[in-house]
Design an enzyme around this catalytic site. Structure first.
Site, PDB file in Angstrom:
ATOM      1  N   LYS A 195       0.857  -1.178   0.000  1.00 16.42           N
ATOM      2  CA  LYS A 195       0.000   0.000   0.000  1.00 16.42           C
ATOM      3  C   LYS A 195       0.899   1.236   0.000  1.00 16.42           C
ATOM      4  CE  LYS A 195      -3.545   2.505   2.518  1.00 16.42           C
ATOM      5  NZ  LYS A 195      -4.485   2.514   3.641  1.00 16.42           N
ATOM      6  N   LYS A 248      -2.096  -1.462  -3.867  1.00 15.79           N
ATOM      7  CA  LYS A 248      -2.953  -0.291  -3.800  1.00 15.79           C
ATOM      8  C   LYS A 248      -2.127   0.978  -3.868  1.00 15.79           C
ATOM      9  CE  LYS A 248      -5.965   2.037  -0.603  1.00 15.79           C
ATOM     10  NZ  LYS A 248      -6.501   2.094   0.709  1.00 15.79           N
TER      11      LYS A 248
HETATM   12  C1  PBG Z   1      -7.234   3.709   5.453  1.00 14.85           C
HETATM   13  C2  PBG Z   1      -7.577   3.471   4.042  1.00 14.85           C
HETATM   14  C3  PBG Z   1      -7.419   4.371   2.992  1.00 14.85           C
HETATM   15  C4  PBG Z   1      -7.963   3.767   1.871  1.00 14.85           C
HETATM   16  C5  PBG Z   1      -8.397   2.499   2.263  1.00 14.85           C
HETATM   17  N1  PBG Z   1      -8.131   2.328   3.613  1.00 14.85           N
HETATM   18  C6  PBG Z   1      -6.934   5.747   2.974  1.00 14.85           C
HETATM   19  C7  PBG Z   1      -5.584   6.056   3.413  1.00 14.85           C
HETATM   20  O1  PBG Z   1      -4.741   5.197   3.664  1.00 14.85           O
HETATM   21  O2  PBG Z   1      -5.337   7.254   3.560  1.00 14.85           O
HETATM   22  C8  PBG Z   1      -8.046   4.387   0.532  1.00 14.85           C
HETATM   23  C9  PBG Z   1      -9.124   3.896  -0.336  1.00 14.85           C
HETATM   24  C10 PBG Z   1      -9.471   4.795  -1.456  1.00 14.85           C
HETATM   25  O3  PBG Z   1      -8.853   5.846  -1.682  1.00 14.85           O
HETATM   26  O4  PBG Z   1     -10.405   4.428  -2.168  1.00 14.85           O
HETATM   27  N2  PBG Z   1      -6.267   2.893   5.960  1.00 14.85           N
HETATM   28 ZN    ZN Z   2      -5.822   3.758   7.973  1.00 17.18          ZN
END
Ligand code: PBG
Ligand code: ZN
Length: 326
Positions: A195, A248
């Site tokens: 991520k 992601k």
């Molecule tokens: C939080 C989380 C995020 C997303 C999924 N879980 C945001 C982040 O890490 O700031 C993003 C999902 C999206 O943008 O559709 N842990």
């Molecule tokens: Zn988070």
């Protein structure tokens, strides 16, 4: 010209193109995300995520009932609450909207629904960080402990897939150990393995009311300059007991998806994130793209790179309009 090879032969009409297409998008492997909030009779469209709502459990249940009829069987739930504190207590307590929602959905729809839930603290900490903060630093190991409790509470409520998105070290192993110890041997872990810290999460942070108050997430999410490091994360999550590994965001990270494909036999998921979704919506709004074609192009590209599962906000639109059959 006398040419021996003419690649265009295979492109000459739609039947030759169908016959030789290398990638097929399978809508049964798409997952629709939902945002569940506190309260009753709440259904608010999210600013920056057109067509996506923040809903209380009662409203969500109705939405999912109609989505099931459309053919949405795979869902991912994200919690939204104002109850925030230093230790993210509301992530795991009885009143947590996701826990409430899962109980209700399982009661009503049983195994027609495969329910995934986000495991992260950012919607529940007063700092908005994905882990708990002590003396201005994230306490990794304590965060992993709290995340494990959250995962356990979700599993107890009937959750099929827990999806840790926090990026703390060792949290997949901690969650797996907690689930095993408590006899939740069949709960899947879909790990957010690679991520990245990304500007494509903007609309989501509005949706979940989870933007960090201070600082950013670069101390735990990956740096977008790094590719090999994703392999380290992959090896760790695999060893720690992940069932599904995720990359992601998706569109700007197809190389990472492709690396995963070559380096693991586990199912690979990709998260087609909020900013990617809204980018399409804005192009369409300006009449600069055909939504149906662009959505299928994006999701097919993610599939071609090696993802077999895609989380995408586009799913309902696809099924409602039959874009996948066009
Ligand atoms: C939080 C989380 C995020 C997303 C999924 N879980 C945001 C982040 O890490 O700031 C993003 C999902 C999206 O943008 O559709 N842990
Ligand atoms: Zn988070």
């Amino acid at each position: 010209m006398e040419l021996f090879s003419r690649p265009r032969r295979l492109r000459q009409n739609s039947l030759t193109r169908e016959l030789t297409a290398e990638t097929t998008l399978n809508v049964n492997r798409l997952i629709q995300p939902y945002f569940v909030c506190d309260g009753k009779n709440v259904k608010d469209e999210i600013n920056g995520l057109p067509g996506i709502f923040r809903e209380s459990v009662d409203s969500l249940t109705k939405t999912i009932e109609s989505d099931l009829k459309l053919g949405i069987n795979n869902i991912m739930l994200f919690g939204v609450t104002d109850r925030k504190d230093a230790l993210a207590t509301s992530a795991s307590d009885e009143k947590n909207p996701v826990i409430q929602a899962i109980k209700e959905l399982k009661k009503q729809f049983g195994n027609d629904l495969l329910i995934g839930a986000d495991v992260c603290l950012c919607a529940y900490t007063d700092t908005g960080h994905c882990g708990v903060t002590e003396h201005d630093v994230i306490n990794n190991d304590k965060s992993a402990e709290i995340l494990s409790l959250m995962a356990l509470r979700l599993a107890e409520s009937g959750c099929d897939i827990v999806a840790p998105s926090d990026m703390m070290d060792g949290r997949v192993g901690a969650i797996r150990a907690t689930l095993e110890k408590n006899d939740f041997k069949d709960t899947l872990i879909m790990a957010y393995t690679a991520k990245y810290s990304s500007s494509y999460y903007g609309p989501f942070r509005n949706a979940a009311n989870s933007a960090p108050g201070k600082g950013d997430r670069k101390g735990y999410q990956m740096d977008f300059r790094n590719r090999s490091e994703a392999m380290t994360e992959l090896e760790l999550d695999e060893a720690e007991g992940a069932d599904i590994v995720m990359v992601k965001p998706a569109m700007a990270y197809l190389d990472i998806i492709s690396d995963f494909k070559q380096n693991t036999s586990l199912p690979i998921a990709a998260y087609n994130v909020s900013g990617e979704y809204t980018a399409v919506k804005l192009l369409v709004k300006e009449n600069l793209a055909d939504e149906n074609i662009m959505v299928i192009e994006n999701l097919t590209a993610i599939t071609r790179a090696g993802a077999s599962i895609i989380l995408t906000y586009h799913l309902r639109d696809i099924l409602e309009n039959g874009w996948h059959n066009a």
